[in-house]
Motif scaffolding. Sequence first.
Motif, PDB file in Angstrom:
ATOM      1  N   SER A 166      12.135  13.895  -2.686  1.00  0.00           N
ATOM      2  CA  SER A 166      11.675  13.355  -1.406  1.00  0.00           C
ATOM      3  C   SER A 166      10.858  12.075  -1.617  1.00  0.00           C
ATOM      4  CB  SER A 166      10.841  14.414  -0.685  1.00  0.00           C
ATOM      5  OG  SER A 166      10.375  13.912   0.544  1.00  0.00           O
ATOM      6  N   THR A 167       9.967  12.093  -2.585  1.00  0.00           N
ATOM      7  CA  THR A 167       9.147  10.908  -2.860  1.00  0.00           C
ATOM      8  C   THR A 167      10.012   9.763  -3.375  1.00  0.00           C
ATOM      9  OG1 THR A 167       7.200  12.276  -3.294  1.00  0.00           O
ATOM     10  CG2 THR A 167       7.168  10.042  -4.184  1.00  0.00           C
ATOM     11  N   LEU A 168      10.985  10.065  -4.231  1.00  0.00           N
ATOM     12  CA  LEU A 168      11.901   9.023  -4.716  1.00  0.00           C
ATOM     13  C   LEU A 168      12.684   8.416  -3.549  1.00  0.00           C
ATOM     14  CD1 LEU A 168      13.135  10.838  -7.927  1.00  0.00           C
ATOM     15  CD2 LEU A 168      12.023   8.586  -7.886  1.00  0.00           C
ATOM     16  N   CYS A 169      13.097   9.265  -2.621  1.00  0.00           N
ATOM     17  CA  CYS A 169      13.824   8.792  -1.441  1.00  0.00           C
ATOM     18  C   CYS A 169      12.931   7.879  -0.593  1.00  0.00           C
ATOM     19  CB  CYS A 169      14.313   9.992  -0.642  1.00  0.00           C
ATOM     20  SG  CYS A 169      15.526   9.597   0.609  1.00  0.00           S
ATOM     21  N   ASN A 170      11.673   8.285  -0.418  1.00  0.00           N
ATOM     22  CA  ASN A 170      10.735   7.450   0.340  1.00  0.00           C
ATOM     23  C   ASN A 170      10.475   6.124  -0.367  1.00  0.00           C
ATOM     24  OD1 ASN A 170      10.482   9.351   2.389  1.00  0.00           O
ATOM     25  ND2 ASN A 170       8.815  10.407   1.355  1.00  0.00           N
ATOM     26  N   LEU A 227       0.834  -1.205   0.000  1.00  0.00           N
ATOM     27  CA  LEU A 227       0.000   0.000   0.000  1.00  0.00           C
ATOM     28  C   LEU A 227       0.871   1.259   0.000  1.00  0.00           C
ATOM     29  CD1 LEU A 227      -2.959   0.623  -0.203  1.00  0.00           C
ATOM     30  CD2 LEU A 227      -3.113   0.560   2.281  1.00  0.00           C
ATOM     31  N   SER A 228       1.965   1.201   0.724  1.00  0.00           N
ATOM     32  CA  SER A 228       2.906   2.308   0.743  1.00  0.00           C
ATOM     33  C   SER A 228       3.428   2.590  -0.666  1.00  0.00           C
ATOM     34  CB  SER A 228       4.074   1.991   1.678  1.00  0.00           C
ATOM     35  OG  SER A 228       5.055   3.003   1.602  1.00  0.00           O
ATOM     36  N   LEU A 229       3.838   1.534  -1.336  1.00  0.00           N
ATOM     37  CA  LEU A 229       4.341   1.658  -2.706  1.00  0.00           C
ATOM     38  C   LEU A 229       3.287   2.259  -3.625  1.00  0.00           C
ATOM     39  CD1 LEU A 229       7.081   0.896  -3.903  1.00  0.00           C
ATOM     40  CD2 LEU A 229       6.092  -1.289  -4.572  1.00  0.00           C
ATOM     41  N   ASP A 230       2.072   1.818  -3.482  1.00  0.00           N
ATOM     42  CA  ASP A 230       0.980   2.329  -4.301  1.00  0.00           C
ATOM     43  C   ASP A 230       0.824   3.848  -4.128  1.00  0.00           C
ATOM     44  OD1 ASP A 230      -1.435   2.079  -6.011  1.00  0.00           O
ATOM     45  OD2 ASP A 230      -2.487   2.598  -4.147  1.00  0.00           O
ATOM     46  N   TYR A 231       0.764   4.304  -2.892  1.00  0.00           N
ATOM     47  CA  TYR A 231       0.602   5.741  -2.636  1.00  0.00           C
ATOM     48  C   TYR A 231       1.815   6.542  -3.116  1.00  0.00           C
ATOM     49  CZ  TYR A 231      -3.757   5.436  -0.067  1.00  0.00           C
ATOM     50  OH  TYR A 231      -5.081   5.251   0.277  1.00  0.00           O
ATOM     51  N   LEU A 232       3.010   6.019  -2.878  1.00  0.00           N
ATOM     52  CA  LEU A 232       4.209   6.748  -3.279  1.00  0.00           C
ATOM     53  C   LEU A 232       4.332   6.842  -4.800  1.00  0.00           C
ATOM     54  CD1 LEU A 232       6.669   5.401  -0.580  1.00  0.00           C
ATOM     55  CD2 LEU A 232       5.777   7.742  -0.768  1.00  0.00           C
ATOM     56  N   LEU A 233       3.991   5.776  -5.497  1.00  0.00           N
ATOM     57  CA  LEU A 233       4.041   5.813  -6.964  1.00  0.00           C
ATOM     58  C   LEU A 233       3.004   6.786  -7.517  1.00  0.00           C
ATOM     59  CD1 LEU A 233       4.665   2.039  -7.730  1.00  0.00           C
ATOM     60  CD2 LEU A 233       6.275   3.942  -8.095  1.00  0.00           C
TER      61      LEU A 233
END
Length: 131
Positions: free
Chosen positions: A44-48, A23-29
């Motif tokens: 920042s998002t790429l780092c996360n 789910l984390s990956l989904d939101y970050l992508l």
Amino acid sequence: AQEDAVQLDSLGRVYHTKGDLDLSLDYLLRALKLTEDDPLQRASTLCNLSQVYRDQGDNQAAMNQLTEAKRVLASAEITNGNILGNVLTNIGEIYQAEKKLDQAKEIFNQSLKVFKSARTLQCLGDIYEAT
């Protein structure tokens, strides 16, 4: 779109903290798609994203995200600050995990030049202790 990117990124980090990596990956992508015009948020998002990939055991995917974050910051002429320091520290942690201690040490020292953090100092101390 910028506000949405920040909110999606925040949700991604929350789910990462809770251990729901998918789910984390989904939101970050989803957040990443909205950051084209904001190099700081994009980096920042790429780092996360890299941290999620690392927790999934995919250091190469993590390094790819961090390399892209570093490129985004460089192309925007951002040469200091906590986001660049965070990107560099995360690269160093991957090198450290892969036992590439000389490369890790070099990256941690670069990180300290742009942003002083206790986390980076701890990582550097661990390397000196191990060698």
